[in-house]
Design a protein around this motif. Sequence first.
Motif, PDB file in Angstrom:
ATOM      1  N   ILE A 157       0.835  -1.208   0.000  1.00 59.21           N
ATOM      2  CA  ILE A 157       0.000   0.000   0.000  1.00 59.21           C
ATOM      3  C   ILE A 157       0.868   1.256   0.000  1.00 59.21           C
ATOM      4  CG2 ILE A 157      -1.637   1.351   1.372  1.00 59.21           C
ATOM      5  CD1 ILE A 157      -2.873  -1.285   2.275  1.00 59.21           C
ATOM      6  N   THR A 158       1.906   1.287   0.838  1.00 59.62           N
ATOM      7  CA  THR A 158       2.762   2.476   0.899  1.00 59.62           C
ATOM      8  C   THR A 158       3.532   2.700  -0.397  1.00 59.62           C
ATOM      9  OG1 THR A 158       4.547   1.172   1.919  1.00 59.62           O
ATOM     10  CG2 THR A 158       3.017   2.307   3.399  1.00 59.62           C
ATOM     11  N   THR A 159       3.970   1.611  -1.028  1.00 61.90           N
ATOM     12  CA  THR A 159       4.706   1.743  -2.291  1.00 61.90           C
ATOM     13  C   THR A 159       3.791   2.170  -3.426  1.00 61.90           C
ATOM     14  OG1 THR A 159       6.214  -0.006  -1.564  1.00 61.90           O
ATOM     15  CG2 THR A 159       6.247   0.549  -3.892  1.00 61.90           C
ATOM     16  N   ALA A 160       2.548   1.697  -3.396  1.00 65.70           N
ATOM     17  CA  ALA A 160       1.608   2.001  -4.476  1.00 65.70           C
ATOM     18  C   ALA A 160       0.975   3.386  -4.342  1.00 65.70           C
ATOM     19  CB  ALA A 160       0.511   0.943  -4.507  1.00 65.70           C
ATOM     20  N   THR A 161       1.171   4.037  -3.208  1.00 69.87           N
ATOM     21  CA  THR A 161       0.583   5.360  -2.998  1.00 69.87           C
ATOM     22  C   THR A 161       1.592   6.436  -3.359  1.00 69.87           C
ATOM     23  OG1 THR A 161      -0.717   4.467  -1.154  1.00 69.87           O
ATOM     24  CG2 THR A 161      -0.563   6.858  -1.343  1.00 69.87           C
ATOM     25  N   PRO A 162       1.329   7.253  -4.389  1.00 72.41           N
ATOM     26  CA  PRO A 162       2.286   8.308  -4.777  1.00 72.41           C
ATOM     27  C   PRO A 162       2.472   9.325  -3.664  1.00 72.41           C
ATOM     28  CG  PRO A 162       0.611   7.934  -6.472  1.00 72.41           C
ATOM     29  CD  PRO A 162       0.148   7.202  -5.256  1.00 72.41           C
ATOM     30  N   GLU A 163       3.617  10.007  -3.723  1.00 74.83           N
ATOM     31  CA  GLU A 163       3.921  10.982  -2.674  1.00 74.83           C
ATOM     32  C   GLU A 163       2.920  12.127  -2.635  1.00 74.83           C
ATOM     33  OE1 GLU A 163       6.023   9.924  -5.132  1.00 74.83           O
ATOM     34  OE2 GLU A 163       8.107  10.325  -4.554  1.00 74.83           O
ATOM     35  N   TYR A 164       2.423  12.549  -3.821  1.00 72.91           N
ATOM     36  CA  TYR A 164       1.503  13.681  -3.816  1.00 72.91           C
ATOM     37  C   TYR A 164       0.159  13.317  -3.205  1.00 72.91           C
ATOM     38  CZ  TYR A 164      -0.029  11.450  -8.192  1.00 72.91           C
ATOM     39  OH  TYR A 164      -0.446  10.539  -9.149  1.00 72.91           O
ATOM     40  N   VAL A 165      -0.197  12.019  -3.231  1.00 75.43           N
ATOM     41  CA  VAL A 165      -1.432  11.587  -2.585  1.00 75.43           C
ATOM     42  C   VAL A 165      -1.256  11.523  -1.070  1.00 75.43           C
ATOM     43  CG1 VAL A 165      -3.104   9.704  -2.348  1.00 75.43           C
ATOM     44  CG2 VAL A 165      -2.207  10.304  -4.608  1.00 75.43           C
ATOM     45  N   SER A 166      -0.215  10.814  -0.620  1.00 76.93           N
ATOM     46  CA  SER A 166       0.024  10.709   0.822  1.00 76.93           C
ATOM     47  C   SER A 166       0.340  12.074   1.420  1.00 76.93           C
ATOM     48  CB  SER A 166       1.166   9.732   1.102  1.00 76.93           C
ATOM     49  OG  SER A 166       2.360  10.138   0.457  1.00 76.93           O
ATOM     50  N   GLY A 167       1.060  12.919   0.677  1.00 77.62           N
ATOM     51  CA  GLY A 167       1.374  14.252   1.175  1.00 77.62           C
ATOM     52  C   GLY A 167       0.137  15.101   1.382  1.00 77.62           C
ATOM     53  N   VAL A 168      -0.764  15.083   0.411  1.00 75.54           N
ATOM     54  CA  VAL A 168      -2.006  15.848   0.534  1.00 75.54           C
ATOM     55  C   VAL A 168      -2.854  15.328   1.691  1.00 75.54           C
ATOM     56  CG1 VAL A 168      -4.204  16.361  -0.603  1.00 75.54           C
ATOM     57  CG2 VAL A 168      -2.068  16.550  -1.884  1.00 75.54           C
TER      58      VAL A 168
END
Length: 347
Positions: free
Chosen positions: A172-183
């Motif tokens: 899940i963490t690898t598949a989630t882009p930084e701009y998604v987790s960051g927002v």
Amino acid sequence: MGLFILRRLGIMFLTALCLTFVVFWLTNLYPNLEKLAKSEGNQRMSDEEVVSWLAERGYAQPLFVKYGEWIGVVPGFTFTDEEGNVSGRCIVAGVAPEDAPTYCGILQNDWGRSTALDNEVSSVISDKLGLTGYLMMWVLIVMVPSALIIGVLAGMREGSRTDRSLSTLSIITTATPEYVSGVLLITFFASGVGWKIFKGSATKAMEEPSLENFTLPVITISLYGMGYIARMTRASMTEVMTAQYIRTARLKGLSFRTIVMKHALRNALIAPFTVIMLQIPWLLNGVVIVETLFNYKGFGWALVQAAGNNDIELLLGVSVVSVVVVLLTQLISDIGYVFLNPRIRIS
């Protein structure tokens, strides 16, 4: 080992020359030079005026000559106008042409001047590299131990509930882009929508490095890179735990903890070591989205500014640093792999 390092350094040098030449060639294509002439001169310049502007500043020279000047192995270009005034690559304001150095390139620590930021490229790179380096340090401190612990725990007992849970979390963490987790992190932990736990900002972190200011960007980057390292560690640990010497240790009656800590762990960390070293170039150039999202003006931000403003000198300087970092991490990875794996023999 000494011969191995010298050989690797030779390969690194040739690779650096090839890569920097490709970047130099791409940045010096005529459309880029035409855009530079109009941005520095006049947007309404005619084609003849563009050609004249480029010729007066040495951009019309053969590609290999310009590359040699930029490296610092070919004398700098000079131009004498109709009134006898001399200008050139190595001639700066306030210095007489006869007092100017003959060579002024990377080897002479002359990186040129940034047109977008109106500053020396060397100063821009050293400043932005320091900011990103500080961010990278905290990311590695958080990301690497967390990923190794998750990977080892998941790989100790393949197929267990712990393995399935931690492996799912890693994916899940690898598949989630930084701009998604960051927002999401900003929304829930730094705004009025969720719990406003972190009141600092990455912009303030450039002047006031603190846990409060750095927490969200560090977590954002760490989450993305942690999953990949954890999955590689888990795969390596799983393979080691099925090895023959581990089975022998079990038959001898050694405790599971002793088997893991004294026999399996070191061999399981050989493969992740290479992956961890490869994360450093990614952190240097791949944090562009995170630095933009959190308005943190580091090395990635400088790269975006150089590309967006057709800042040729800054773009070339950034490319040199990026190439050197990638090649150095590869060298350290190879040397470390040899020390960690005694089965490898250098011919």
